[in-house]
Design a protein around this motif. Structure first.
Motif, PDB file in Angstrom:
ATOM      1  N   VAL A  13       6.434  46.067  41.979  1.00 21.95           N
ATOM      2  CA  VAL A  13       7.865  45.758  41.993  1.00 21.95           C
ATOM      3  C   VAL A  13       8.159  44.641  40.990  1.00 21.95           C
ATOM      4  N   HIS A  14       9.454  44.502  40.686  1.00 26.50           N
ATOM      5  CA  HIS A  14       9.895  43.493  39.718  1.00 26.50           C
ATOM      6  C   HIS A  14      10.419  42.275  40.472  1.00 26.50           C
ATOM      7  N   MET A  15       9.932  41.110  40.064  1.00 31.59           N
ATOM      8  CA  MET A  15      10.333  39.901  40.777  1.00 31.59           C
ATOM      9  C   MET A  15      10.863  38.843  39.813  1.00 31.59           C
ATOM     10  N   THR A  16      11.554  37.886  40.381  1.00 25.52           N
ATOM     11  CA  THR A  16      12.018  36.743  39.601  1.00 25.52           C
ATOM     12  C   THR A  16      11.782  35.478  40.416  1.00 25.52           C
ATOM     13  N   VAL A  17      11.568  34.371  39.731  1.00 19.34           N
ATOM     14  CA  VAL A  17      11.463  33.097  40.436  1.00 19.34           C
ATOM     15  C   VAL A  17      12.888  32.634  40.706  1.00 19.34           C
ATOM     16  N   SER A  18      13.211  32.474  41.971  1.00 21.47           N
ATOM     17  CA  SER A  18      14.584  32.175  42.370  1.00 21.47           C
ATOM     18  C   SER A  18      14.999  30.770  41.955  1.00 21.47           C
ATOM     19  N   SER A  19      16.292  30.621  41.682  1.00 20.94           N
ATOM     20  CA  SER A  19      16.841  29.285  41.464  1.00 20.94           C
ATOM     21  C   SER A  19      17.082  28.581  42.801  1.00 20.94           C
ATOM     22  N   PHE A  20      16.964  29.310  43.900  1.00 20.87           N
ATOM     23  CA  PHE A  20      17.041  28.679  45.222  1.00 20.87           C
ATOM     24  C   PHE A  20      15.653  28.219  45.647  1.00 20.87           C
ATOM     25  N   THR A  21      15.576  27.028  46.186  1.00 23.41           N
ATOM     26  CA  THR A  21      14.300  26.448  46.628  1.00 23.41           C
ATOM     27  C   THR A  21      14.030  26.826  48.081  1.00 23.41           C
ATOM     28  N   ARG A  22      12.751  27.057  48.384  1.00 22.15           N
ATOM     29  CA  ARG A  22      12.341  27.317  49.766  1.00 22.15           C
ATOM     30  C   ARG A  22      12.530  26.035  50.581  1.00 22.15           C
ATOM     31  N   HIS A  23      12.534  26.185  51.906  1.00 24.23           N
ATOM     32  CA  HIS A  23      12.796  25.051  52.786  1.00 24.23           C
ATOM     33  C   HIS A  23      11.899  23.848  52.537  1.00 24.23           C
ATOM     34  N   HIS A  24      12.516  22.696  52.569  1.00 25.66           N
ATOM     35  CA  HIS A  24      11.743  21.463  52.655  1.00 25.66           C
ATOM     36  C   HIS A  24      11.237  21.387  54.097  1.00 25.66           C
ATOM     37  N   ILE A  25       9.977  21.001  54.259  1.00 27.89           N
ATOM     38  CA  ILE A  25       9.369  21.020  55.598  1.00 27.89           C
ATOM     39  C   ILE A  25      10.060  20.117  56.605  1.00 27.89           C
ATOM     40  N   ASN A  26      10.897  19.205  56.120  1.00 33.17           N
ATOM     41  CA  ASN A  26      11.594  18.345  57.063  1.00 33.17           C
ATOM     42  C   ASN A  26      13.086  18.638  57.130  1.00 33.17           C
ATOM     43  N   VAL A  27      13.487  19.751  56.526  1.00 36.19           N
ATOM     44  CA  VAL A  27      14.884  20.168  56.639  1.00 36.19           C
ATOM     45  C   VAL A  27      14.942  21.358  57.590  1.00 36.19           C
ATOM     46  N   SER A  28      14.307  22.436  57.200  1.00 29.74           N
ATOM     47  CA  SER A  28      14.152  23.562  58.122  1.00 29.74           C
ATOM     48  C   SER A  28      12.654  23.746  58.288  1.00 29.74           C
ATOM     49  N   MET A  29      12.248  24.013  59.467  1.00 27.16           N
ATOM     50  CA  MET A  29      10.815  24.151  59.739  1.00 27.16           C
ATOM     51  C   MET A  29      10.317  25.440  59.077  1.00 27.16           C
ATOM     52  N   THR A  30       9.167  25.350  58.412  1.00 23.43           N
ATOM     53  CA  THR A  30       8.680  26.533  57.690  1.00 23.43           C
ATOM     54  C   THR A  30       7.779  27.428  58.535  1.00 23.43           C
ATOM     55  N   LYS A  31       7.347  26.975  59.691  1.00 22.51           N
ATOM     56  CA  LYS A  31       6.384  27.748  60.482  1.00 22.51           C
ATOM     57  C   LYS A  31       7.038  28.719  61.448  1.00 22.51           C
ATOM     58  N   ALA A  32       8.352  28.651  61.550  1.00 22.04           N
ATOM     59  CA  ALA A  32       9.034  29.423  62.582  1.00 22.04           C
ATOM     60  C   ALA A  32       9.976  30.444  61.968  1.00 22.04           C
ATOM     61  N   LYS A  33      10.066  31.590  62.598  1.00 20.98           N
ATOM     62  CA  LYS A  33      11.072  32.565  62.193  1.00 20.98           C
ATOM     63  C   LYS A  33      12.358  32.255  62.969  1.00 20.98           C
ATOM     64  N   ILE A  34      12.934  31.104  62.651  1.00 20.10           N
ATOM     65  CA  ILE A  34      14.200  30.686  63.258  1.00 20.10           C
ATOM     66  C   ILE A  34      15.318  31.410  62.510  1.00 20.10           C
ATOM     67  N   THR A  35      16.226  32.037  63.238  1.00 20.03           N
ATOM     68  CA  THR A  35      17.211  32.922  62.596  1.00 20.03           C
ATOM     69  C   THR A  35      17.960  32.219  61.458  1.00 20.03           C
ATOM     70  N   GLY A  36      18.449  31.013  61.722  1.00 20.59           N
ATOM     71  CA  GLY A  36      19.249  30.300  60.726  1.00 20.59           C
ATOM     72  C   GLY A  36      18.501  30.003  59.437  1.00 20.59           C
ATOM     73  N   ASN A  37      17.177  29.915  59.512  1.00 25.06           N
ATOM     74  CA  ASN A  37      16.388  29.653  58.301  1.00 25.06           C
ATOM     75  C   ASN A  37      16.562  30.759  57.261  1.00 25.06           C
ATOM     76  N   TYR A  38      16.958  31.938  57.735  1.00 19.49           N
ATOM     77  CA  TYR A  38      16.988  33.096  56.840  1.00 19.49           C
ATOM     78  C   TYR A  38      18.225  33.152  55.956  1.00 19.49           C
ATOM     79  N   ALA A  39      19.161  32.239  56.139  1.00 23.15           N
ATOM     80  CA  ALA A  39      20.272  32.158  55.177  1.00 23.15           C
ATOM     81  C   ALA A  39      19.693  31.832  53.796  1.00 23.15           C
ATOM     82  N   ASN A  40      18.653  31.026  53.765  1.00 22.24           N
ATOM     83  CA  ASN A  40      17.970  30.678  52.512  1.00 22.24           C
ATOM     84  C   ASN A  40      17.357  31.931  51.860  1.00 22.24           C
ATOM     85  N   SER A  41      16.741  32.774  52.677  1.00 17.92           N
ATOM     86  CA  SER A  41      16.174  34.029  52.165  1.00 17.92           C
ATOM     87  C   SER A  41      17.273  34.979  51.682  1.00 17.92           C
ATOM     88  N   VAL A  42      18.387  34.988  52.410  1.00 12.64           N
ATOM     89  CA  VAL A  42      19.510  35.865  52.032  1.00 12.64           C
ATOM     90  C   VAL A  42      20.064  35.450  50.664  1.00 12.64           C
TER      91      VAL A  42
END
Ligand SMILES: *Cc1c(COP(=O)(O)O)cnc(C)c1O
Length: 304
Positions: free
Chosen positions: A136-165
Protein backbone atom coordinates in the motif's frame (compact mmCIF):
# COMPACT_ATOMS: atom_id res chain seq x y z
CA UNK A 1 -21.38 -4.19 10.39
CA UNK A 2 -24.65 -6.12 10.46
CA UNK A 3 -25.38 -9.29 12.40
CA UNK A 4 -28.46 -10.93 13.96
CA UNK A 5 -27.51 -10.15 17.56
CA UNK A 6 -25.42 -7.78 19.63
CA UNK A 7 -24.42 -8.64 23.19
CA UNK A 8 -25.35 -5.81 25.59
CA UNK A 9 -24.69 -6.08 29.30
CA UNK A 10 -25.26 -9.81 29.41
CA UNK A 11 -28.12 -10.14 26.91
CA UNK A 12 -28.15 -10.99 23.23
CA UNK A 13 -30.25 -8.22 21.71
CA UNK A 14 -31.59 -8.24 18.11
CA UNK A 15 -29.40 -5.97 15.95
CA UNK A 16 -32.08 -3.28 15.38
CA UNK A 17 -32.74 -2.99 19.10
CA UNK A 18 -29.08 -2.59 20.08
CA UNK A 19 -29.36 1.17 20.57
CA UNK A 20 -28.19 3.81 22.99
CA UNK A 21 -29.43 7.36 23.48
CA UNK A 22 -28.01 10.38 21.67
CA UNK A 23 -27.28 11.91 25.08
CA UNK A 24 -24.86 9.12 25.99
CA UNK A 25 -21.91 11.04 27.49
CA UNK A 26 -19.36 8.70 25.86
CA UNK A 27 -20.55 9.90 22.47
CA UNK A 28 -20.02 13.56 23.42
CA UNK A 29 -16.72 13.39 25.26
CA UNK A 30 -15.04 10.27 23.90
CA UNK A 31 -14.67 8.40 27.15
CA UNK A 32 -15.06 4.75 26.49
CA UNK A 33 -12.81 2.01 25.25
CA UNK A 34 -12.95 -0.65 22.59
CA UNK A 35 -11.16 -3.73 21.36
CA UNK A 36 -10.75 -5.21 17.88
CA UNK A 37 -10.47 -8.98 17.54
CA UNK A 38 -10.72 -11.38 14.62
CA UNK A 39 -12.03 -14.90 14.31
CA UNK A 40 -11.01 -17.01 11.32
CA UNK A 41 -12.72 -19.81 9.47
CA UNK A 42 -10.47 -22.84 9.91
CA UNK A 43 -10.91 -26.49 8.88
CA UNK A 44 -11.79 -27.23 12.54
CA UNK A 45 -14.42 -24.45 12.69
CA UNK A 46 -14.42 -20.78 13.66
CA UNK A 47 -11.43 -19.81 15.81
CA UNK A 48 -10.72 -16.54 17.62
CA UNK A 49 -7.14 -15.28 17.47
CA UNK A 50 -5.60 -14.50 20.89
CA UNK A 51 -8.98 -13.73 22.47
CA UNK A 52 -7.71 -13.73 26.04
CA UNK A 53 -4.92 -11.22 25.31
CA UNK A 54 -7.38 -8.93 23.53
CA UNK A 55 -9.85 -9.05 26.42
CA UNK A 56 -7.07 -8.44 28.93
CA UNK A 57 -6.10 -5.36 26.94
CA UNK A 58 -9.76 -4.27 26.91
CA UNK A 59 -9.81 -4.42 30.71
CA UNK A 60 -6.42 -2.64 30.76
CA UNK A 61 -7.81 0.13 28.55
CA UNK A 62 -10.53 0.67 31.16
CA UNK A 63 -7.86 0.67 33.86
CA UNK A 64 -5.84 3.34 31.99
CA UNK A 65 -9.03 5.37 31.54
CA UNK A 66 -9.52 5.12 35.29
CA UNK A 67 -12.60 2.92 35.57
CA UNK A 68 -12.72 1.75 39.16
CA UNK A 69 -15.32 -0.98 38.87
CA UNK A 70 -15.18 -2.71 35.56
CA UNK A 71 -18.43 -4.65 35.39
CA UNK A 72 -17.11 -7.87 33.80
CA UNK A 73 -14.16 -10.21 34.23
CA UNK A 74 -12.03 -11.39 31.31
CA UNK A 75 -13.71 -14.78 31.71
CA UNK A 76 -17.21 -13.22 31.50
CA UNK A 77 -16.18 -11.40 28.33
CA UNK A 78 -14.62 -14.53 26.88
CA UNK A 79 -17.87 -16.47 27.32
CA UNK A 80 -19.86 -13.54 25.96
CA UNK A 81 -17.65 -13.35 22.86
CA UNK A 82 -18.16 -17.04 22.11
CA UNK A 83 -21.89 -16.68 22.70
CA UNK A 84 -22.17 -13.70 20.35
CA UNK A 85 -20.20 -15.29 17.52
CA UNK A 86 -22.12 -18.50 17.69
CA UNK A 87 -25.56 -16.81 17.99
CA UNK A 88 -24.74 -14.98 14.77
CA UNK A 89 -23.60 -18.16 13.03
CA UNK A 90 -20.23 -16.63 12.11
CA UNK A 91 -17.01 -18.52 11.60
CA UNK A 92 -14.66 -15.83 10.34
CA UNK A 93 -15.65 -12.40 11.71
CA UNK A 94 -14.50 -9.22 13.44
CA UNK A 95 -15.38 -8.83 17.13
CA UNK A 96 -15.82 -5.39 18.68
CA UNK A 97 -16.23 -5.10 22.47
CA UNK A 98 -17.13 -1.54 23.52
CA UNK A 99 -17.15 0.10 26.94
CA UNK A 100 -19.40 3.16 27.17
CA UNK A 101 -21.03 5.19 29.89
CA UNK A 102 -24.46 6.59 30.51
CA UNK A 103 -25.67 8.99 33.13
CA UNK A 104 -25.11 12.71 33.06
CA UNK A 105 -23.10 15.19 31.01
CA UNK A 106 -20.24 15.31 33.40
CA UNK A 107 -16.56 14.87 32.71
CA UNK A 108 -16.25 12.95 35.95
CA UNK A 109 -16.13 9.28 35.05
CA UNK A 110 -17.17 8.21 38.54
CA UNK A 111 -20.56 9.88 38.22
CA UNK A 112 -21.58 7.64 35.31
CA UNK A 113 -22.38 3.97 34.79
CA UNK A 114 -20.21 1.69 32.64
CA UNK A 115 -21.79 -0.62 30.08
CA UNK A 116 -20.28 -3.17 27.72
CA UNK A 117 -21.48 -4.33 24.32
CA UNK A 118 -19.99 -6.86 21.92
CA UNK A 119 -20.72 -6.58 18.20
CA UNK A 120 -19.57 -8.97 15.49
CA UNK A 121 -19.59 -8.67 11.73
CA UNK A 122 -18.02 -10.22 8.66
CA UNK A 123 -15.09 -8.09 7.52
CA UNK A 124 -12.49 -8.46 4.75
CA UNK A 125 -8.93 -7.13 4.50
CA UNK A 126 -8.88 -3.58 5.98
CA UNK A 127 -6.28 -2.22 3.56
CA UNK A 128 -7.63 -4.34 0.67
CA UNK A 129 -6.74 -7.75 -0.80
CA UNK A 130 -4.65 -5.99 -3.42
CA UNK A 131 -2.71 -4.25 -0.64
CA UNK A 132 -1.96 -7.54 1.12
CA UNK A 133 -0.34 -8.75 -2.05
CA UNK A 134 1.24 -5.71 -3.69
CA UNK A 135 1.68 -3.29 -0.83
CA UNK A 136 0.00 0.00 0.00
CA UNK A 137 0.95 3.66 -0.40
CA UNK A 138 1.66 5.62 2.74
CA UNK A 139 2.61 9.11 3.80
CA UNK A 140 4.15 10.48 6.97
CA UNK A 141 1.32 12.48 8.50
CA UNK A 142 1.61 16.12 9.47
CA UNK A 143 -0.42 15.13 12.54
CA UNK A 144 1.64 13.90 15.49
CA UNK A 145 0.77 10.76 17.44
CA UNK A 146 -0.26 11.19 21.08
CA UNK A 147 2.15 12.56 23.59
CA UNK A 148 2.27 9.95 26.37
CA UNK A 149 1.11 12.51 28.89
CA UNK A 150 -1.71 13.98 26.84
CA UNK A 151 -3.59 10.91 25.70
CA UNK A 152 -2.52 7.55 26.97
CA UNK A 153 -0.95 5.46 24.21
CA UNK A 154 -1.55 2.01 25.73
CA UNK A 155 -5.32 2.11 25.68
CA UNK A 156 -7.90 1.91 22.94
CA UNK A 157 -9.80 4.81 24.50
CA UNK A 158 -12.47 5.94 22.04
CA UNK A 159 -11.60 9.65 22.18
CA UNK A 160 -7.96 8.93 21.32
CA UNK A 161 -9.08 7.96 17.84
CA UNK A 162 -9.93 11.50 16.78
CA UNK A 163 -6.16 11.76 16.24
CA UNK A 164 -6.25 8.68 13.99
CA UNK A 165 -9.27 10.07 12.12
CA UNK A 166 -7.42 13.33 11.38
CA UNK A 167 -4.39 11.47 10.03
CA UNK A 168 -6.25 8.77 8.11
CA UNK A 169 -8.72 11.14 6.46
CA UNK A 170 -6.00 13.54 5.31
CA UNK A 171 -3.92 10.63 3.99
CA UNK A 172 -6.79 9.11 2.01
CA UNK A 173 -7.91 12.50 0.65
CA UNK A 174 -4.34 13.05 -0.49
CA UNK A 175 -4.37 9.79 -2.41
CA UNK A 176 -2.58 7.49 0.06
CA UNK A 177 -3.92 4.37 1.74
CA UNK A 178 -2.69 5.06 5.25
CA UNK A 179 -0.81 7.56 7.45
CA UNK A 180 2.42 6.89 9.30
CA UNK A 181 2.59 8.99 12.46
CA UNK A 182 5.63 10.32 14.30
CA UNK A 183 5.75 10.64 18.07
CA UNK A 184 6.12 14.10 19.67
CA UNK A 185 9.93 13.79 19.61
CA UNK A 186 9.91 13.11 15.87
CA UNK A 187 10.56 9.37 15.81
CA UNK A 188 8.31 6.97 13.94
CA UNK A 189 5.52 5.73 16.20
CA UNK A 190 2.88 3.79 14.27
CA UNK A 191 0.03 4.21 11.78
CA UNK A 192 -3.52 5.36 12.52
CA UNK A 193 -4.38 1.77 13.57
CA UNK A 194 -1.36 -0.42 12.83
CA UNK A 195 2.14 -0.99 14.18
CA UNK A 196 5.08 -0.66 11.82
CA UNK A 197 8.24 -2.60 10.98
CA UNK A 198 11.14 -2.04 8.64
CA UNK A 199 13.69 -4.49 7.30
CA UNK A 200 17.28 -3.56 6.51
CA UNK A 201 20.07 -6.00 5.68
CA UNK A 202 18.03 -8.93 6.98
CA UNK A 203 17.26 -7.34 10.38
CA UNK A 204 13.72 -6.38 11.42
CA UNK A 205 13.36 -3.06 13.28
CA UNK A 206 10.30 -1.75 15.08
CA UNK A 207 9.72 1.24 17.38
CA UNK A 208 9.90 0.47 21.12
CA UNK A 209 6.73 0.19 23.18
CA UNK A 210 6.73 3.44 25.15
CA UNK A 211 4.84 5.67 22.71
CA UNK A 212 2.83 3.09 20.76
CA UNK A 213 -0.28 0.99 21.19
CA UNK A 214 1.15 -2.42 22.03
CA UNK A 215 -0.40 -4.44 19.24
CA UNK A 216 -1.17 -8.09 19.76
CA UNK A 217 -0.46 -8.64 16.06
CA UNK A 218 2.87 -6.83 16.61
CA UNK A 219 3.68 -9.28 19.39
CA UNK A 220 2.61 -12.19 17.15
CA UNK A 221 4.75 -10.96 14.26
CA UNK A 222 7.78 -10.54 16.56
CA UNK A 223 7.26 -14.07 17.90
CA UNK A 224 6.87 -15.52 14.39
CA UNK A 225 9.97 -13.58 13.25
CA UNK A 226 11.90 -15.17 16.11
CA UNK A 227 10.54 -18.59 15.21
CA UNK A 228 11.70 -18.05 11.61
CA UNK A 229 15.14 -16.95 12.78
CA UNK A 230 15.05 -13.26 11.84
CA UNK A 231 16.93 -10.94 14.17
CA UNK A 232 14.58 -8.33 15.65
CA UNK A 233 15.60 -4.96 17.12
CA UNK A 234 13.25 -2.61 18.99
CA UNK A 235 14.74 0.89 18.75
CA UNK A 236 13.75 4.42 17.78
CA UNK A 237 13.33 4.82 14.01
CA UNK A 238 13.58 8.05 12.04
CA UNK A 239 11.53 9.01 9.02
CA UNK A 240 14.48 8.72 6.64
CA UNK A 241 15.27 5.23 7.91
CA UNK A 242 11.91 4.29 6.43
CA UNK A 243 12.83 5.79 3.06
CA UNK A 244 16.02 3.71 2.76
CA UNK A 245 14.63 0.47 4.18
CA UNK A 246 14.65 -2.72 2.11
CA UNK A 247 11.07 -3.36 3.23
CA UNK A 248 8.41 -1.69 5.35
CA UNK A 249 5.28 -3.47 6.51
CA UNK A 250 2.53 -2.82 9.03
CA UNK A 251 0.31 -5.05 11.11
CA UNK A 252 -2.81 -4.98 13.21
CA UNK A 253 -5.95 -7.00 13.78
CA UNK A 254 -7.73 -5.05 11.03
CA UNK A 255 -4.80 -4.76 8.58
CA UNK A 256 -3.30 -8.20 9.41
CA UNK A 257 0.20 -8.10 7.81
CA UNK A 258 0.30 -5.55 4.98
CA UNK A 259 3.43 -4.55 3.03
CA UNK A 260 4.14 -0.90 2.14
CA UNK A 261 5.22 -0.18 -1.43
CA UNK A 262 5.76 3.59 -1.26
CA UNK A 263 6.13 6.24 1.44
CA UNK A 264 5.84 9.91 0.47
CA UNK A 265 6.23 8.92 -3.20
CA UNK A 266 9.50 7.14 -2.53
CA UNK A 267 9.62 3.53 -3.60
CA UNK A 268 10.50 1.26 -0.68
CA UNK A 269 12.87 -1.53 -1.69
CA UNK A 270 11.58 -3.17 -4.84
CA UNK A 271 8.26 -1.31 -4.50
CA UNK A 272 6.26 -4.44 -3.77
CA UNK A 273 5.93 -7.06 -1.06
CA UNK A 274 9.44 -8.06 0.01
CA UNK A 275 10.62 -11.54 1.06
CA UNK A 276 10.55 -10.90 4.83
CA UNK A 277 7.03 -9.42 4.73
CA UNK A 278 5.93 -12.33 2.59
CA UNK A 279 7.43 -14.95 4.92
CA UNK A 280 5.80 -13.33 7.96
CA UNK A 281 2.50 -12.85 6.18
CA UNK A 282 2.50 -16.53 5.17
CA UNK A 283 3.34 -17.62 8.72
CA UNK A 284 0.66 -15.29 10.11
CA UNK A 285 -2.10 -16.55 7.81
CA UNK A 286 -1.08 -20.17 8.36
CA UNK A 287 -1.32 -19.59 12.10
CA UNK A 288 -4.72 -17.88 12.09
CA UNK A 289 -6.14 -20.44 9.69
CA UNK A 290 -5.19 -23.31 12.00
CA UNK A 291 -2.18 -24.76 10.17
CA UNK A 292 0.74 -23.06 11.94
CA UNK A 293 2.99 -24.15 14.77
CA UNK A 294 1.52 -21.51 17.05
CA UNK A 295 -2.11 -22.17 16.06
CA UNK A 296 -2.86 -24.30 19.08
CA UNK A 297 -1.39 -21.71 21.43
CA UNK A 298 -3.14 -18.72 19.86
CA UNK A 299 -6.49 -19.97 18.56
CA UNK A 300 -9.62 -20.53 20.58
CA UNK A 301 -12.27 -22.52 18.76
CA UNK A 302 -15.74 -21.04 18.94
CA UNK A 303 -17.96 -22.92 21.36
CA UNK A 304 -21.68 -23.47 20.99
C1 LIG B 1 -5.40 -1.54 17.60
C2 LIG B 1 -4.22 -0.74 17.18
C3 LIG B 1 -3.05 -1.33 16.72
C4 LIG B 1 -2.94 -2.80 16.45
O1 LIG B 1 -3.16 -3.60 17.57
P1 LIG B 1 -3.58 -5.12 17.40
O2 LIG B 1 -3.63 -5.62 18.79
O3 LIG B 1 -2.53 -5.77 16.60
O4 LIG B 1 -4.89 -5.14 16.70
C5 LIG B 1 -1.97 -0.52 16.46
N1 LIG B 1 -2.03 0.81 16.60
C6 LIG B 1 -3.15 1.42 17.01
C7 LIG B 1 -3.16 2.90 17.15
C8 LIG B 1 -4.28 0.67 17.31
O5 LIG B 1 -5.40 1.27 17.71
Amino acid sequence: MKSDYVWMDGELVPYEEAQIHVNTPSLHYGYGAFEGIRAYDTPQGGAVFRLREHLERFVDSAQVLGVQEFPYSVEDLRKASHETISANGFKGCYIRPLLYFDGSFTLNLDANTPHVSISTWEWGAYLGDEGLENGVHMTVSSFTRHHINVSMTKAKITGNYANSVLAKTLAVRSGYDEAIMLDPTGYVAECSGENLFLVRDGVIYTPPRATILEGITRDSVLTLANDLGYPVVEEPISRDQLYIADEVFVCGTAAEVTPVSTIDHRQIGAGRRGPVAEALQTAFFQTVKGGGERSEEWLEYVEG
